[in-house]
Scaffold this motif. Structure first.
Motif, mmCIF file in Angstrom:
data_model
loop_
_atom_site.group_PDB
_atom_site.id
_atom_site.type_symbol
_atom_site.label_atom_id
_atom_site.label_comp_id
_atom_site.label_asym_id
_atom_site.label_seq_id
_atom_site.Cartn_x
_atom_site.Cartn_y
_atom_site.Cartn_z
ATOM 1 N N ILE A 1 85.561 -48.692 41.863
ATOM 2 C CA ILE A 1 85.245 -49.856 41.034
ATOM 3 C C ILE A 1 84.313 -50.765 41.819
ATOM 4 O O ILE A 1 84.651 -51.216 42.911
ATOM 5 C CB ILE A 1 86.524 -50.600 40.625
ATOM 6 N N VAL A 2 83.128 -51.018 41.259
ATOM 7 C CA VAL A 2 82.142 -51.867 41.930
ATOM 8 C C VAL A 2 81.957 -53.211 41.223
ATOM 9 O O VAL A 2 81.305 -54.102 41.767
ATOM 10 C CB VAL A 2 80.780 -51.147 42.097
ATOM 11 N N ALA A 3 82.533 -53.377 40.046
ATOM 12 C CA ALA A 3 82.501 -54.659 39.344
ATOM 13 C C ALA A 3 83.677 -54.694 38.375
ATOM 14 O O ALA A 3 83.995 -53.685 37.748
ATOM 15 C CB ALA A 3 81.189 -54.843 38.594
ATOM 16 N N ALA A 4 84.320 -55.858 38.277
ATOM 17 C CA ALA A 4 85.449 -56.025 37.366
ATOM 18 C C ALA A 4 85.472 -57.465 36.875
ATOM 19 O O ALA A 4 85.203 -58.391 37.647
ATOM 20 C CB ALA A 4 86.756 -55.686 38.076
ATOM 21 N N TRP B 1 72.392 -50.396 49.478
ATOM 22 C CA TRP B 1 71.105 -50.763 48.888
ATOM 23 C C TRP B 1 70.571 -49.698 47.938
ATOM 24 O O TRP B 1 69.480 -49.833 47.422
ATOM 25 C CB TRP B 1 70.089 -51.063 49.986
ATOM 26 N N GLU B 2 71.326 -48.642 47.706
ATOM 27 C CA GLU B 2 70.892 -47.629 46.740
ATOM 28 C C GLU B 2 70.873 -48.250 45.359
ATOM 29 O O GLU B 2 71.740 -49.038 45.002
ATOM 30 C CB GLU B 2 71.855 -46.441 46.745
ATOM 31 N N LYS C 1 75.392 -54.690 40.857
ATOM 32 C CA LYS C 1 74.279 -54.712 41.815
ATOM 33 C C LYS C 1 74.550 -55.713 42.937
ATOM 34 O O LYS C 1 74.339 -55.416 44.113
ATOM 35 C CB LYS C 1 72.973 -55.075 41.110
ATOM 36 N N GLU C 2 75.019 -56.905 42.570
ATOM 37 C CA GLU C 2 75.322 -57.931 43.570
ATOM 38 C C GLU C 2 76.424 -57.472 44.521
ATOM 39 O O GLU C 2 76.312 -57.638 45.734
ATOM 40 C CB GLU C 2 75.732 -59.237 42.888
ATOM 41 N N ASN C 3 77.501 -56.908 43.964
ATOM 42 C CA ASN C 3 78.617 -56.461 44.789
ATOM 43 C C ASN C 3 78.196 -55.338 45.738
ATOM 44 O O ASN C 3 78.618 -55.309 46.893
ATOM 45 C CB ASN C 3 79.787 -56.006 43.920
#
Length: 169
Positions: free
Chosen positions: A23-26, A55-56, A46-48
């Motif tokens: 999970i990269v955003a919630a 940086w990919e 993207k921010e997280n």
């Protein structure tokens, strides 16, 4: 949050996950559908990732029909991820993939945004990508709800539920 017939005290939990189910955003919203969540969730992801030192760039974003709107495609970042958004309910999308042949040749220029997306999803690449959605994001929600037993929020208020969702996910 408004349902089809009444208002309920509830929230709409959102998550962006990688192909590895990370999970990269919630976030929790009070909107009854997901249409307006595509841009904020991708931005948050993207921010997280940048904060985490990754940086990919996000190559593609697969989403169910709840995220479909022509405005979402019109306002998509041309440098952003490729969008694969179902235009109909999941079971109808799977049925179309089973019954309709793979389109061949160049995409006709006179198609509407909806027709372009439907054609894109019917290509071999589109079918493969969209099938992965059921193996990436859906199991994450299933694990949170069933394995962890988190099928409702224990706290009250949007900010409290948002922090609970972020901690849970």
């Amino acid at each position: 949050m408004k349902t089809r017939s009444v208002y309920v005290q509830g929230y709409n939990a959102q998550a962006v996950v990688t192909e590895d189910q990370i999970i990269v955003a919630a976030e929790v919203t009070q909107e009854e559908n997901d249409v307006h969540q595509r841009h904020p969730m991708l931005s948050q992801a993207k921010e997280n990732l940048a904060v985490a030192g990754c940086w990919e760039r996000i190559e593609a974003a697969d989403a169910d029909a709840g995220y479909w709107s022509e405005a979402n495609l019109r306002h998509a970042d041309p440098e952003g991820p490729e969008l694969l958004i179902a235009t109909t309910k999941d079971w109808k999308q799977r049925k179309a993939m089973r019954e309709q042949p793979v389109p061949r040749g160049r995409m006709p220029a006179n198609l509407s945004l909806r027709e372009r997306m439907e054609r894109k999803l019917l290509t071999k690449r589109g079918r493969t990508r969209y099938k992965q959605r059921s193996q990436t994001v859906e199991p994450v929600f299933g694990q949170i709800k069933e394995a962890r037993g988190c099928d409702r929020f224990l706290r009250r208020g949007k900010s409290a539920c948002d922090s609970e969702w972020c901690l849970t996910s």
